[in-house]
Scaffold this motif. Sequence first.
Motif, PDB file in Angstrom:
ATOM      1  N   TYR A  55      52.743  42.700  32.668  1.00  0.00           N
ATOM      2  CA  TYR A  55      52.402  43.097  34.131  1.00  0.00           C
ATOM      3  C   TYR A  55      52.487  41.866  34.860  1.00  0.00           C
ATOM      4  N   LEU A 244      49.667  53.436  26.075  1.00  0.00           N
ATOM      5  CA  LEU A 244      48.646  52.535  25.993  1.00  0.00           C
ATOM      6  C   LEU A 244      47.627  53.069  24.758  1.00  0.00           C
ATOM      7  N   ASP A 271      52.014  52.808  36.335  1.00  0.00           N
ATOM      8  CA  ASP A 271      52.908  51.515  36.150  1.00  0.00           C
ATOM      9  C   ASP A 271      54.449  52.093  35.961  1.00  0.00           C
TER      10      ASP A 271
HETATM   11  N1  ADE Z   1      46.376  47.402  35.713  1.00  0.00           N
HETATM   12  C1  ADE Z   1      47.880  47.940  35.554  1.00  0.00           C
HETATM   13  N2  ADE Z   1      47.803  49.174  34.960  1.00  0.00           N
HETATM   14  C2  ADE Z   1      46.671  49.097  34.494  1.00  0.00           C
HETATM   15  C3  ADE Z   1      45.737  49.835  33.793  1.00  0.00           C
HETATM   16  N3  ADE Z   1      46.742  51.201  33.221  1.00  0.00           N
HETATM   17  N4  ADE Z   1      44.576  50.060  33.188  1.00  0.00           N
HETATM   18  C4  ADE Z   1      43.743  49.048  33.851  1.00  0.00           C
HETATM   19  N5  ADE Z   1      44.481  47.957  34.519  1.00  0.00           N
HETATM   20  C5  ADE Z   1      45.819  48.174  34.806  1.00  0.00           C
END
Ligand code: ADE
Length: 331
Positions: A55, A244, A271
Motif C-alpha cells: 500500500y 486478508l 482498497d
Molecule cells: N489500511 C489500508 N487498508 C487497511 C485495512 N484493511 N486495515 C487496516 N489498515 C488499512
Amino acid sequence: MTELRSLQMLPKAHLHAHLEGSMRPSTLTELAEHYEMIVPETSGYGDFPAFSAMYKTAATVIKTADDLSRVVSEVVEDAALDGAVWIEPSFQPRMHTATFGSVEAVVEIVVDAAAAASNAFGIGVGLMIAGDRTEPPANATENARLAVKFKDQNVVSFGLASDEAVGPAEWFKESFDVAREGGLLSAPHAGELAGPGSVVAALDVLGADRLQHGVRAIEDPELVKRLADSTVCLDVCPTSNIMLRVADSFAEHPLRELLDAGVFCSVNADDSLLFGPGLLDEYELCRSEFGFNDELLARIARSSIEGSGAPSDKVLAWSASVDEWLASALV
Ligand code: ADE
Ligand code: ZN
C-alpha cells in the motif's frame, strides 16, 4: 426471468475507502510510468504487513499536488458512477509529508480537491483523517488536531488504520478524545486483525460511532448483542476480509449473521486498488454471493447513509430515496 432492481441506482454512502488504496489501477500505472518508476505491485501480498508495505509503495506514485488532486477527484468520480450519494475517503497526511513538506500542505490539497470533485460529480464528500496504529500515538494526536482544524472544510471523521495487532486502542485514547471533543465522528479500524477485545476497546476507549470492519465481534455473542442495541455501524468490506484472510470465504463471512442479529452494517470496498472490487461490485457480491434480497440491500444502504458524517438534512433526504428505490417497480 428474474427481475432485479439496479444496485447502481440504490443511493448509498461509501464509508470505508482508503484514498490511495482506492486509486484507479490505470492511474497507478500511468503515474509510475510518467516518473519512470517500476509499477508498484498490487497483488501477491499474503499477510497484513506485506499488504501494508505494498500500500505504502503504491502511494509513492503521488509526487505532485496535481497527482494527489487527480486521485481524490477520480475516487469521488468512481463513487458517483457506482451510485454513491456520499463518500468519506480516509487518508493519513503523514504518508505524504516528505513530498509536500507538511501535514497541513497535504490536507489543504485533499480538502480543495474533494470540494471541487463534490461539485463536479454532484455527490457529497466528507473526509476522514486517520492515525496509524504502528506509529507513535503523538503522531495520531497531531492528526486529530489537524482533523479538527479542518472541520469546516469537510473533514467529518477521525480514523485509526494499519495493524490492529500492533497498536492497542489504549495508546490512542488522547487522539480520539481530541477528535470527538472537536465534533468529529470516531471511526477506528477494529475487529479486523484482532478479536472482540479490540472492538470493546474501540467502543469504550475510543468512543467509536462507527467501526471500520468490526466483523470479528461475531466471536463474542454478548458483544454482538451490545452492538445490536447500539447505533454503531460496522463499515464492512467483504472482499478485503477474504483477501486478508479475516474470513475464509463468502460462505464463512459473518455479515449475514451480524445483520440478522440487528447490527447496523454498511458495505464498502476498503482498497479497490489492491482487492479488486469497487463499491458497486461489493453490493453486487452481496446479492450474488450472500444472496441478500433488496430489502436487506436497502437496509445496508440506509445504514451507510445514517452512519455517515453527512449533514442531517441530506441524511433524511437520501434515506427517503432508499425507500423510493425499494418501492420502485422491478426492471
Ligand atoms: N489500511 C489500508 N487498508 C487497511 C485495512 N484493511 N486495515 C487496516 N489498515 C488499512
Ligand atoms: Zn480499511
